[in-house]
Design a protein around this motif. Structure first.
Motif, PDB file in Angstrom:
ATOM      1  N   GLY A   1       8.833  77.194   3.043  1.00 32.91           N
ATOM      2  CA  GLY A   1       8.856  78.313   2.102  1.00 32.91           C
ATOM      3  C   GLY A   1       9.685  79.472   2.620  1.00 32.91           C
ATOM      4  N   VAL A   2       9.519  79.781   3.901  1.00 33.80           N
ATOM      5  CA  VAL A   2      10.291  80.866   4.515  1.00 33.80           C
ATOM      6  C   VAL A   2      11.773  80.514   4.510  1.00 33.80           C
ATOM      7  CG1 VAL A   2      10.735  82.126   6.650  1.00 33.80           C
ATOM      8  CG2 VAL A   2       8.382  81.662   5.942  1.00 33.80           C
TER       9      VAL A   2
ATOM     10  N   ARG B   1      13.375  78.546   2.481  1.00 38.60           N
ATOM     11  CA  ARG B   1      13.899  78.602   1.108  1.00 38.60           C
ATOM     12  C   ARG B   1      14.234  80.024   0.697  1.00 38.60           C
ATOM     13  NH1 ARG B   1      10.393  75.593  -3.331  1.00 38.60           N
ATOM     14  NH2 ARG B   1      11.939  76.733  -4.547  1.00 38.60           N
ATOM     15  N   HIS B   2      13.344  80.964   1.008  1.00 37.29           N
ATOM     16  CA  HIS B   2      13.511  82.328   0.530  1.00 37.29           C
ATOM     17  C   HIS B   2      14.504  83.133   1.360  1.00 37.29           C
ATOM     18  CE1 HIS B   2      10.558  82.001  -2.626  1.00 37.29           C
ATOM     19  NE2 HIS B   2       9.661  81.549  -1.777  1.00 37.29           N
ATOM     20  N   ALA B   3      14.995  82.577   2.449  1.00 37.89           N
ATOM     21  CA  ALA B   3      15.978  83.274   3.274  1.00 37.89           C
ATOM     22  C   ALA B   3      17.351  83.299   2.613  1.00 37.89           C
ATOM     23  CB  ALA B   3      16.067  82.618   4.649  1.00 37.89           C
ATOM     24  N   SER B   4      17.617  82.340   1.756  1.00 38.95           N
ATOM     25  CA  SER B   4      18.956  82.199   1.184  1.00 38.95           C
ATOM     26  C   SER B   4      18.872  81.513  -0.177  1.00 38.95           C
ATOM     27  CB  SER B   4      19.823  81.370   2.132  1.00 38.95           C
ATOM     28  OG  SER B   4      20.900  80.750   1.476  1.00 38.95           O
ATOM     29  N   LYS B   5      19.662  82.016  -1.127  1.00 40.35           N
ATOM     30  CA  LYS B   5      19.715  81.367  -2.442  1.00 40.35           C
ATOM     31  C   LYS B   5      20.266  79.948  -2.317  1.00 40.35           C
ATOM     32  CE  LYS B   5      20.198  85.573  -5.202  1.00 40.35           C
ATOM     33  NZ  LYS B   5      21.069  86.345  -6.137  1.00 40.35           N
TER      34      LYS B   5
ATOM     35  N   ASP C   1      17.483  77.852  -1.040  1.00 43.71           N
ATOM     36  CA  ASP C   1      16.477  77.705  -2.086  1.00 43.71           C
ATOM     37  C   ASP C   1      16.915  76.618  -3.069  1.00 43.71           C
ATOM     38  OD1 ASP C   1      14.127  78.375  -3.574  1.00 43.71           O
ATOM     39  OD2 ASP C   1      15.386  79.493  -4.962  1.00 43.71           O
TER      40      ASP C   1
ATOM     41  N   SER D   1      15.181  72.593  -3.866  1.00 45.85           N
ATOM     42  CA  SER D   1      14.577  72.411  -5.180  1.00 45.85           C
ATOM     43  C   SER D   1      15.539  71.664  -6.088  1.00 45.85           C
ATOM     44  CB  SER D   1      14.225  73.771  -5.794  1.00 45.85           C
ATOM     45  OG  SER D   1      15.388  74.573  -5.912  1.00 45.85           O
TER      46      SER D   1
ATOM     47  N   ALA E   1      14.366  85.312   9.647  1.00 44.88           N
ATOM     48  CA  ALA E   1      13.708  84.858   8.422  1.00 44.88           C
ATOM     49  C   ALA E   1      12.197  84.787   8.587  1.00 44.88           C
ATOM     50  CB  ALA E   1      14.261  83.495   8.005  1.00 44.88           C
TER      51      ALA E   1
ATOM     52  N   LEU F   1      19.369  89.210   4.184  1.00 43.64           N
ATOM     53  CA  LEU F   1      18.446  88.907   5.273  1.00 43.64           C
ATOM     54  C   LEU F   1      18.872  89.590   6.573  1.00 43.64           C
ATOM     55  CD1 LEU F   1      16.044  87.111   6.342  1.00 43.64           C
ATOM     56  CD2 LEU F   1      17.793  85.430   6.934  1.00 43.64           C
TER      57      LEU F   1
END
Length: 289
Positions: A95-96, A98-102, A105, A109, A137, A168
């Protein structure tokens, strides 16, 4: 290449990694690294012995595994044995990550093959730069180095441009004062600063005031050699403008370079007309973008 907590600097050249697969085809059931621990118990068990040699066929046989999050559910294998920075495996929170970079992410997914993997390889990237980014991150600021060399900052800037990490990195750069340490007295840029490297670095870390100053200075110092290639003088040597500049920077110094040429064209005629031509050209460029 040492980890951020150790001494040493990453190399700046990438060796041929064409024989290294872009991603590992391992699934959660095949992972040689497991899936972390929860309350002291493994989250995954294997009924049969794992063939480590077979699982590591595209990695360094002495691969160093670094746990960023003890309850990890994703392992990133970064670099390759042939890479200047070597190869390391990082156990992280998906999860971390994924949310560090589009870009990451999107990778984790949708229809991307990596979305179902517990191990992902990044063979062309710097393990050192990845280590720094993953610590940021996961907000493990105490694990970050107090200083970063120019070469190390460039490695991180390359990663930032590739995976869109500016947001970030910005906060960490401000907190650790990594960029200010390369200024005179932490305030002004020295006259002999490497304009190409630090234009790229300040853009990657989202330091817009510094970036605007440096990209303008770079644009005004760019010249053309006898082969009609862009160059800039550094350490009393004519150095070609780096080919790996992000498109954004190329566009910025390209506009400013053109502005200088327009003003020179009008220098012996009407300077005000020249400046109006510059403004018009800049406005049209903004509109077209």
């Amino acid at each position: 290449m040492t980890t951020p907590s150790s001494a040493g600097s990453p190399g700046d050249s990438l060796q041929d990694t064409s024989d290294v697969q872009s991603t590992l085809a391992a699934t959660n059931d095949d992972s040689i690294f497991g899936s972390g621990y929860c309350n002291g118990e493994s989250l995954e068990f294997h009924d049969e012995a794992v063939d480590l040699q077979n699982k590591r066929k595209i990695t360094d046989l002495n691969l160093e595994v670094i746990t960023i999050d003890s309850q990890y559910d994703l392992t990133l294998i970064v670099g390759s044995p042939e890479h200047a920075d070597g190869q390391k495996a990082y156990q992280v929170n998906k999860g971390v990550f994924r949310h560090a970079s589009k870009a990451w992410d999107a990778m984790m997914s949708g229809n991307w093959a990596e979305s179902d993997m517990s191990e992902i390889a990044f063979p062309e990237d710097s393990a050192y730069a990845f280590h720094i980014v993953l610590r940021i991150a996961h907000w493990q600021l105490q694990e970050l180095p107090e200083t970063l060399s120019q070469q190390e900052l460039v490695q991180i800037a390359v990663l930032s441009d590739k995976y869109d990490l500016e947001r970030l990195l910005h906060a960490a750069a401000e907190l650790k004062n990594w960029i200010q340490q390369h200024k005179d007295g932490g305030v002004s840029w020295p006259s002999d600063i490497d304009l190409q490297d630090f234009t790229m670095i300040t853009a990657a870390f989202g330091l817009m005031a510094d970036y605007e100053y440096l990209v303008n200075k770079l644009a005004m110092e760019i010249c053309v050699d006898k082969d009609k290639r862009y160059c800039v003088i550094h350490d009393d040597k004519l150095v070609h403008v780096r080919a790996d500049f992000p498109a954004r920077i190329q566009g910025d110094y390209g506009i400013l370079k053109e502005a200088r040429e327009i003003i020179k064209r009008y220098a012996h005629q009407d300077l005000w007309a020249g400046w109006k031509a510059v403004c018009m050209r800049y406005t049209l460029t903004k509109i077209s973008n």
